[in-house]
Write a protein that holds these residues in place. Structure first.
Motif, PDB file in Angstrom:
ATOM      1  N   ASP A 131      -8.441  -4.081   1.010  1.00 43.47           N
ATOM      2  CA  ASP A 131      -7.790  -4.247  -0.297  1.00 43.47           C
ATOM      3  C   ASP A 131      -6.377  -3.661  -0.288  1.00 43.47           C
ATOM      4  O   ASP A 131      -5.733  -3.544  -1.322  1.00 43.47           O
TER       5      ASP A 131
ATOM      6  N   ASP B  31      -7.248   1.236   6.029  1.00 42.68           N
ATOM      7  CA  ASP B  31      -7.948   0.453   5.006  1.00 42.68           C
ATOM      8  C   ASP B  31      -9.098  -0.312   5.646  1.00 42.68           C
ATOM      9  O   ASP B  31      -8.878  -1.290   6.344  1.00 42.68           O
ATOM     10  N   ALA B  32     -10.326   0.145   5.384  1.00 44.00           N
ATOM     11  CA  ALA B  32     -11.468  -0.500   6.036  1.00 44.00           C
ATOM     12  C   ALA B  32     -11.980  -1.727   5.280  1.00 44.00           C
ATOM     13  O   ALA B  32     -12.563  -2.617   5.876  1.00 44.00           O
ATOM     14  N   ASN B  33     -11.778  -1.786   3.960  1.00 45.17           N
ATOM     15  CA  ASN B  33     -12.388  -2.898   3.216  1.00 45.17           C
ATOM     16  C   ASN B  33     -11.388  -3.972   2.805  1.00 45.17           C
ATOM     17  O   ASN B  33     -11.710  -4.866   2.020  1.00 45.17           O
TER      18      ASN B  33
ATOM     19  N   GLU C  77     -10.921   3.212  -5.673  1.00 47.64           N
ATOM     20  CA  GLU C  77     -10.021   2.717  -4.619  1.00 47.64           C
ATOM     21  C   GLU C  77     -10.432   3.258  -3.236  1.00 47.64           C
ATOM     22  O   GLU C  77     -10.187   2.631  -2.214  1.00 47.64           O
TER      23      GLU C  77
ATOM     24  N   ILE D  79      -5.522  -0.573   0.482  1.00 52.54           N
ATOM     25  CA  ILE D  79      -5.474   0.867   0.183  1.00 52.54           C
ATOM     26  C   ILE D  79      -6.377   1.600   1.175  1.00 52.54           C
ATOM     27  O   ILE D  79      -7.537   1.196   1.386  1.00 52.54           O
ATOM     28  N   GLY D  80      -5.874   2.661   1.756  1.00 55.81           N
ATOM     29  CA  GLY D  80      -6.682   3.452   2.682  1.00 55.81           C
ATOM     30  C   GLY D  80      -7.931   3.965   1.967  1.00 55.81           C
ATOM     31  O   GLY D  80      -7.937   4.104   0.750  1.00 55.81           O
ATOM     32  N   ASP D  81      -8.985   4.262   2.721  1.00 53.21           N
ATOM     33  CA  ASP D  81     -10.232   4.652   2.067  1.00 53.21           C
ATOM     34  C   ASP D  81     -11.092   5.550   2.963  1.00 53.21           C
ATOM     35  O   ASP D  81     -10.755   5.803   4.120  1.00 53.21           O
TER      36      ASP D  81
HETATM   37 CA    CA Z   1      -9.432  -0.010   0.993  1.00 52.13          CA
END
Ligand code: CA
Ligand code: GLC
Length: 564
Positions: free
Chosen positions: A25, A21-23, A74, A27-29
């Motif tokens: 939240d 999860d870079a941002n 997401e 959730i992986g992205d």
């Molecule tokens: Ca994310």
């Protein structure tokens, strides 16, 4: 055989939601994937398969697509995707995407239109049937069951008909008999290939054709009878069309998920060198060679090593001249391999042994995220811990039954649930395993403090570095050609504890010796002379009276000469 780039590639599967999860939240992205490409490159991976990140209501974590041309919010934006792809290319990493063509989400505009009326232009994009009536009571058109539990049909009041859905209610099946569906899916494929991807993993591909709508005779009740919607003749027709119009013009690499229902004979139809359908297929015959369905506790687990040998022999032998196979222990639908076939007591040894056993065979490795650090099943104890729609749908009656022993059942379901491979990737011993700065969308395995990338990356004896060494052998060692193209032969067929096979070509012979035992086992060297130690999960070798003494889960590969 014409050599193709993917024959010598080393693949890695990314379940995007749980990868990184870079941002922040939870959730992986896509940005998270981009950030970890250097890690994958260092590991030696040069092919990644990313699970669906298209716009979706996430009933099945993205396998229910609402818009094929849009990135789910997401997971990021199309710009994030392009940027990730660019970086992957700069590192020499090929990228394939999940192509979901058996079904869409019920929120896809095609389905929203389709359910409006019987004469809607999109009506025939899906499979609609009238109800049956028995003693005045409405019933499904057939008794076919769905993979996720319950019926394969869902009633829709609006037009008083049922639509077919072999997965969840929110995943209506597309009607491939309609040429417009084929055209539409080809447009989808082209759109992504035009962005520069290398091909597709094709989801649930064996189900595109259905039998006549008559009841399964397997039971009077609703029953999952794969034969009604697996590997039927028209699937091959559709795939030949896709190949001609989509895959071939783009030189796309394709790997189809044909599941457990496809026999080897079927697999040959899909993916022999001259099938004109797919480059390869994933099968799951080697995934259930243990007693997992008969036990309540992992401590009673027994691997059937002979059954494993049998499966590997049949597939490797059948495909040796006519096609190419993937090498994979698991994906996002299967238990963690070290829990399933290895031992938590001998965690490190057995994780390395399993890698040693698989990745020196002929084929293209597909490592599943976290496998390279020995990630394990989650210790489930409560029903509310499960998240996967398939797990929940199949057991919901029991989950609601106050007389059920929750701990016992949660443990049992936990041994095979699709939730196991979907816990967060364990990057470090920081909170949430370094996956995210905030609480993730789903569980983190509590063992992340000891099992994580950070603690293994600089440790030459780690599982991670064993994977790196194995990959290196395949990609740039003097054994490269032997491992990729050499002959394959199992040499201890009758042994129930040790799995040894031989790879050979005109110049070299390699033995891969793998013990599944907690006891001492032996490998008889009478017929061999050691030329070179290639890789080993213990630091020294014990030989006595011409026998290699194998300690618990010992695994090694040695170059040998055969004594005449
Ligand atoms: Ca994310
Ligand atoms: C495949 C996927 C699985 C998904 C199903 C429906 O089996 O691997 O995760 O639920 O197809 O798309």
């Amino acid at each position: 055989m014409t050599e193709k780039w993917w024959m010598s590639a080393v693949g890695y599967q990314i379940y995007i939601k749980s990868f990184f999860d870079a941002n922040g939240d939870g959730i992986g992205d896509l940005k998270g994937i981009e950030e970890k490409l250097d890690y994958l490159h260092d590991l030696g991976v040069n092919l990644i398969w990313i699970t669906p990140f298209y716009d979706s209501p996430m009933d099945d974590n993205g396998y229910d697509v609402r818009d094929y041309f849009k990135v789910a919010k997401e997971y990021g934006t199309i710009e994030d995707f392009k940027s990730m792809l660019k970086k992957a290319k700069s590192l020499g990493i090929h990228v394939i995407l999940d192509f979901v063509l058996n079904h869409t989400s019920d929120e896809h505009t095609w389905f929203i239109e389709s359910r409006k009326s019987k004469d809607n232009p999109y009506r025939d994009f899906y499979i609609w049937q009238k109800p049956r009536y028995e003693n005045g009571i409405r019933k499904e058109p057939t008794n076919w069951g769905s993979f996720f539990g319950g019926s394969a049909w869902k009633y829709d009041e609006n037009t008083d008909e049922y639509y077919m859905k072999i997965f969840s209610d929110k995943m209506p099946d597309l009607n491939w008999k309609n040429p417009k569906v084929i055209d539409a899916m080809i447009e989808v494929g082209k759109w992504w290939l035009d962005l520069g991807i290398d091909g597709f993993r094709i989801d649930a591909v064996s189900h595109l054709d259905r039998a006549e709508f008559v009841d399964s005779t397997h039971s009077k009740d609703i029953v999952l009878d794969w034969n009604k919607f697996s590997n039927l003749p028209k699937v091959h027709e559709y795939l030949k069309i896709l190949n001609e119009r989509l895959f071939k013009p783009y030189h796309a690499y394709t790997i189809g998920e044909v599941g457990g229902a496809a026999s080897i004979e079927e697999a040959i139809k899909y993916a022999s060198f001259d099938s004109n359908e797919l480059s390869m297929v994933f099968n799951f015959d080697h995934n259930w060679c243990n007693n997992i369905h008969d036990i309540d506790d992992l401590k009673d687990l027994k691997v059937n090593v002979k059954a494993l040998k049998d499966v590997f022999f049949r597939w490797q032998n059948t495909f040796k001249r006519i096609g190419w196979l993937p090498l994979n222990w698991l994906n996002h639908d299967q238990p963690r391999v070290v829990s399933h076939y290895g031992s938590l007591e001998y965690h490190k040894e057995s994780a390395k042994m399993l890698a040693n056993l698989l990745y020196l065979k002929r084929g293209t490795p597909f490592i599943y995220q976290g496998e390279e650090i020995g990630m394990t099943n989650y210790p489930f104890t409560k029903f509310k811990e499960f998240n996967d729609i398939s797990t929940i749908n199949q057991h919901k009656d029991k989950f609601n039954d106050p007389n059920v022993d929750e701990l016992k059942l949660a443990k049992k379901i936990g041994m095979t649930s699709r939730d196991n491979p979907r816990t967060m990737m364990q990057w470090s011993n920081k909170p949430y395993a370094g996956f995210s700065k905030v609480k993730p969308w789903f569980l983190v395995n509590p063992n992340y403090e000891s099992i994580n990338v950070e603690s293994q990356i600089n440790d030459p004896n780690s599982i991670l570095n064993y994977y790196r060494q194995l990959i290196n052998l395949r990609r740039q060692s003097i054994y490269k050609d032997l491992i990729i193209f050499g002959d394959y032969e199992i040499i201890d067929y009758e042994n129930e504890k040790v799995f040894t096979y031989k790879r050979s070509n005109e110049n070299q012979i390699l033995l891969s010796i793998n013990s599944f035992s907690k006891e001492t086992e032996y490998f008889d060297m009478t017929n061999y002379e050691i030329v070179n130690f290639v890789i080993h999960n213990y630091n020294d070798i014990l030989i006595e009276n011409n026998k290699i003494i194998l300690r618990p889960f010992e695994a090694l590969a040695i170059e040998v000469k055969e004594k005449k």
